[in-house]
Design a protein around this motif. Structure first.
Motif, PDB file in Angstrom:
ATOM      1  N   SER A  86       0.852  -1.187   0.000  1.00  0.00           N
ATOM      2  CA  SER A  86       0.000   0.000   0.000  1.00  0.00           C
ATOM      3  C   SER A  86       0.892   1.243   0.000  1.00  0.00           C
ATOM      4  O   SER A  86       2.085   1.163   0.329  1.00  0.00           O
ATOM      5  N   ASN A  87       0.315   2.374  -0.354  1.00  0.00           N
ATOM      6  CA  ASN A  87       1.081   3.622  -0.344  1.00  0.00           C
ATOM      7  C   ASN A  87       1.654   3.905   1.034  1.00  0.00           C
ATOM      8  O   ASN A  87       2.805   4.320   1.163  1.00  0.00           O
ATOM      9  N   SER A  88       0.859   3.684   2.076  1.00  0.00           N
ATOM     10  CA  SER A  88       1.334   3.975   3.433  1.00  0.00           C
ATOM     11  C   SER A  88       2.486   3.048   3.822  1.00  0.00           C
ATOM     12  O   SER A  88       3.440   3.473   4.476  1.00  0.00           O
ATOM     13  N   GLN A  89       2.423   1.780   3.413  1.00  0.00           N
ATOM     14  CA  GLN A  89       3.518   0.868   3.726  1.00  0.00           C
ATOM     15  C   GLN A  89       4.773   1.248   2.939  1.00  0.00           C
ATOM     16  O   GLN A  89       5.887   1.161   3.458  1.00  0.00           O
ATOM     17  N   GLN A  90       4.609   1.679   1.699  1.00  0.00           N
ATOM     18  CA  GLN A  90       5.754   2.112   0.901  1.00  0.00           C
ATOM     19  C   GLN A  90       6.439   3.309   1.561  1.00  0.00           C
ATOM     20  O   GLN A  90       7.667   3.336   1.684  1.00  0.00           O
ATOM     21  N   ILE A  91       5.647   4.272   1.991  1.00  0.00           N
ATOM     22  CA  ILE A  91       6.204   5.457   2.652  1.00  0.00           C
ATOM     23  C   ILE A  91       6.915   5.062   3.940  1.00  0.00           C
ATOM     24  O   ILE A  91       8.024   5.509   4.213  1.00  0.00           O
ATOM     25  N   LYS A  92       6.275   4.190   4.712  1.00  0.00           N
ATOM     26  CA  LYS A  92       6.872   3.718   5.968  1.00  0.00           C
ATOM     27  C   LYS A  92       8.224   3.052   5.712  1.00  0.00           C
ATOM     28  O   LYS A  92       9.213   3.343   6.399  1.00  0.00           O
ATOM     29  N   CYS A  93       8.294   2.200   4.706  1.00  0.00           N
ATOM     30  CA  CYS A  93       9.545   1.489   4.402  1.00  0.00           C
ATOM     31  C   CYS A  93      10.626   2.455   3.919  1.00  0.00           C
ATOM     32  O   CYS A  93      11.783   2.358   4.345  1.00  0.00           O
ATOM     33  N   ILE A  94      10.261   3.371   3.048  1.00  0.00           N
ATOM     34  CA  ILE A  94      11.243   4.315   2.510  1.00  0.00           C
ATOM     35  C   ILE A  94      11.767   5.234   3.604  1.00  0.00           C
ATOM     36  O   ILE A  94      12.978   5.427   3.735  1.00  0.00           O
ATOM     37  N   ILE A  95      10.869   5.788   4.410  1.00  0.00           N
ATOM     38  CA  ILE A  95      11.292   6.708   5.471  1.00  0.00           C
ATOM     39  C   ILE A  95      12.163   5.984   6.493  1.00  0.00           C
ATOM     40  O   ILE A  95      13.238   6.464   6.863  1.00  0.00           O
ATOM     41  N   HIS A  96      11.707   4.822   6.952  1.00  0.00           N
ATOM     42  CA  HIS A  96      12.497   4.115   7.965  1.00  0.00           C
ATOM     43  C   HIS A  96      13.872   3.733   7.412  1.00  0.00           C
ATOM     44  O   HIS A  96      14.886   3.897   8.099  1.00  0.00           O
ATOM     45  N   THR A  97      13.907   3.243   6.181  1.00  0.00           N
ATOM     46  CA  THR A  97      15.172   2.807   5.608  1.00  0.00           C
ATOM     47  C   THR A  97      16.106   3.995   5.371  1.00  0.00           C
ATOM     48  O   THR A  97      17.317   3.890   5.591  1.00  0.00           O
ATOM     49  N   ALA A  98      15.553   5.127   4.972  1.00  0.00           N
ATOM     50  CA  ALA A  98      16.376   6.336   4.800  1.00  0.00           C
ATOM     51  C   ALA A  98      17.016   6.744   6.122  1.00  0.00           C
ATOM     52  O   ALA A  98      18.212   7.063   6.169  1.00  0.00           O
ATOM     53  N   PHE A  99      16.229   6.712   7.194  1.00  0.00           N
ATOM     54  CA  PHE A  99      16.796   7.054   8.507  1.00  0.00           C
ATOM     55  C   PHE A  99      17.805   6.006   8.957  1.00  0.00           C
ATOM     56  O   PHE A  99      18.822   6.342   9.572  1.00  0.00           O
ATOM     57  N   ALA A 100      17.550   4.740   8.640  1.00  0.00           N
ATOM     58  CA  ALA A 100      18.506   3.682   8.987  1.00  0.00           C
ATOM     59  C   ALA A 100      19.832   3.906   8.263  1.00  0.00           C
ATOM     60  O   ALA A 100      20.905   3.771   8.864  1.00  0.00           O
ATOM     61  N   LEU A 101      19.762   4.277   6.996  1.00  0.00           N
ATOM     62  CA  LEU A 101      20.988   4.562   6.239  1.00  0.00           C
ATOM     63  C   LEU A 101      21.735   5.744   6.838  1.00  0.00           C
ATOM     64  O   LEU A 101      22.964   5.712   6.965  1.00  0.00           O
ATOM     65  N   GLU A 102      21.005   6.764   7.229  1.00  0.00           N
ATOM     66  CA  GLU A 102      21.631   7.935   7.851  1.00  0.00           C
ATOM     67  C   GLU A 102      22.314   7.548   9.163  1.00  0.00           C
ATOM     68  O   GLU A 102      23.430   7.984   9.453  1.00  0.00           O
ATOM     69  N   ARG A 103      21.639   6.693   9.947  1.00  0.00           N
ATOM     70  CA  ARG A 103      22.261   6.230  11.199  1.00  0.00           C
ATOM     71  C   ARG A 103      23.531   5.428  10.921  1.00  0.00           C
ATOM     72  O   ARG A 103      24.513   5.539  11.659  1.00  0.00           O
ATOM     73  N   CYS A 104      23.519   4.625   9.863  1.00  0.00           N
ATOM     74  CA  CYS A 104      24.706   3.842   9.498  1.00  0.00           C
ATOM     75  C   CYS A 104      25.858   4.770   9.116  1.00  0.00           C
ATOM     76  O   CYS A 104      26.999   4.543   9.523  1.00  0.00           O
ATOM     77  N   ILE A 105      25.559   5.783   8.341  1.00  0.00           N
ATOM     78  CA  ILE A 105      26.593   6.739   7.928  1.00  0.00           C
ATOM     79  C   ILE A 105      27.188   7.430   9.149  1.00  0.00           C
ATOM     80  O   ILE A 105      28.389   7.653   9.230  1.00  0.00           O
ATOM     81  N   ARG A 106      26.351   7.729  10.130  1.00  0.00           N
ATOM     82  CA  ARG A 106      26.805   8.432  11.335  1.00  0.00           C
ATOM     83  C   ARG A 106      27.303   7.483  12.431  1.00  0.00           C
ATOM     84  O   ARG A 106      27.620   7.920  13.535  1.00  0.00           O
ATOM     85  N   SER A 107      27.304   6.187  12.152  1.00  0.00           N
ATOM     86  CA  SER A 107      27.701   5.159  13.140  1.00  0.00           C
ATOM     87  C   SER A 107      26.875   5.253  14.418  1.00  0.00           C
ATOM     88  O   SER A 107      27.401   5.156  15.536  1.00  0.00           O
ATOM     89  N   GLN A 108      25.575   5.426  14.257  1.00  0.00           N
ATOM     90  CA  GLN A 108      24.649   5.507  15.394  1.00  0.00           C
ATOM     91  C   GLN A 108      23.489   4.527  15.190  1.00  0.00           C
ATOM     92  O   GLN A 108      22.325   4.880  15.373  1.00  0.00           O
ATOM     93  N   THR A 109      23.812   3.308  14.821  1.00  0.00           N
ATOM     94  CA  THR A 109      22.787   2.331  14.485  1.00  0.00           C
ATOM     95  C   THR A 109      22.011   1.862  15.709  1.00  0.00           C
ATOM     96  O   THR A 109      22.514   1.908  16.834  1.00  0.00           O
ATOM     97  N   LEU A 110      20.793   1.408  15.438  1.00  0.00           N
ATOM     98  CA  LEU A 110      19.940   0.871  16.496  1.00  0.00           C
ATOM     99  C   LEU A 110      20.283  -0.593  16.743  1.00  0.00           C
ATOM    100  O   LEU A 110      20.682  -1.313  15.831  1.00  0.00           O
ATOM    101  N   LYS A 111      20.089  -1.016  17.963  1.00  0.00           N
ATOM    102  CA  LYS A 111      20.295  -2.418  18.330  1.00  0.00           C
ATOM    103  C   LYS A 111      18.934  -3.108  18.381  1.00  0.00           C
ATOM    104  O   LYS A 111      17.986  -2.587  18.969  1.00  0.00           O
ATOM    105  N   TYR A 112      18.839  -4.242  17.773  1.00  0.00           N
ATOM    106  CA  TYR A 112      17.609  -5.035  17.773  1.00  0.00           C
ATOM    107  C   TYR A 112      17.682  -5.990  18.946  1.00  0.00           C
ATOM    108  O   TYR A 112      18.539  -6.870  18.981  1.00  0.00           O
ATOM    109  N   THR A 113      16.809  -5.803  19.919  1.00  0.00           N
ATOM    110  CA  THR A 113      16.914  -6.588  21.154  1.00  0.00           C
ATOM    111  C   THR A 113      15.919  -7.745  21.240  1.00  0.00           C
ATOM    112  O   THR A 113      15.988  -8.534  22.173  1.00  0.00           O
ATOM    113  N   GLU A 114      15.014  -7.821  20.281  1.00  0.00           N
ATOM    114  CA  GLU A 114      14.031  -8.899  20.300  1.00  0.00           C
ATOM    115  C   GLU A 114      14.567 -10.117  19.553  1.00  0.00           C
ATOM    116  O   GLU A 114      15.547 -10.027  18.824  1.00  0.00           O
TER     117      GLU A 114
END
Length: 97
Positions: free
Chosen positions: A26-54
């Protein structure tokens, strides 16, 4: 990170991902995936990645190779590596969990 380039790369990634998975997001899922992945890439570039604890679900682990493979063009173009924790969060967005 150039937002115009990143957005185009992520749109292409999402198209390839949908083709590989045989789904139509859906459009909303596409936006969610693009936005989250863009922020994830930015965190990777800045070496501030999130830890997955589950503990990743079997469904998530099964989808991970396709998600990672389709992201290869993006990570190569941006010269960044996405760690497993960030990939798990991206997979959750893709699976809409």
């Amino acid at each position: 990170m150039n937002p115009t380039i990143a957005c185009k790369l992520l749109q292409n990634w999402l198209l390839q991902l949908q083709l590989q998975l045989g789904v139509d997001f859906s459009n909303s899922q596409q936006i969610k995936c693009i936005i989250h992945t863009a922020f994830a890439l930015e965190r990777c570039i800045r070496s501030q990645t999130l830890k997955y604890t589950e503990r990743p679900s079997k469904k998530l682990l099964k989808s991970l190779p396709v998600i990672e493979a389709t992201l290869n063009d993006v990570t190569a173009a941006l010269k960044v590596k996405i760690p497993a924790g960030e990939l798990y969060f991206i997979a959750e967005c893709v699976l809409d969990d």
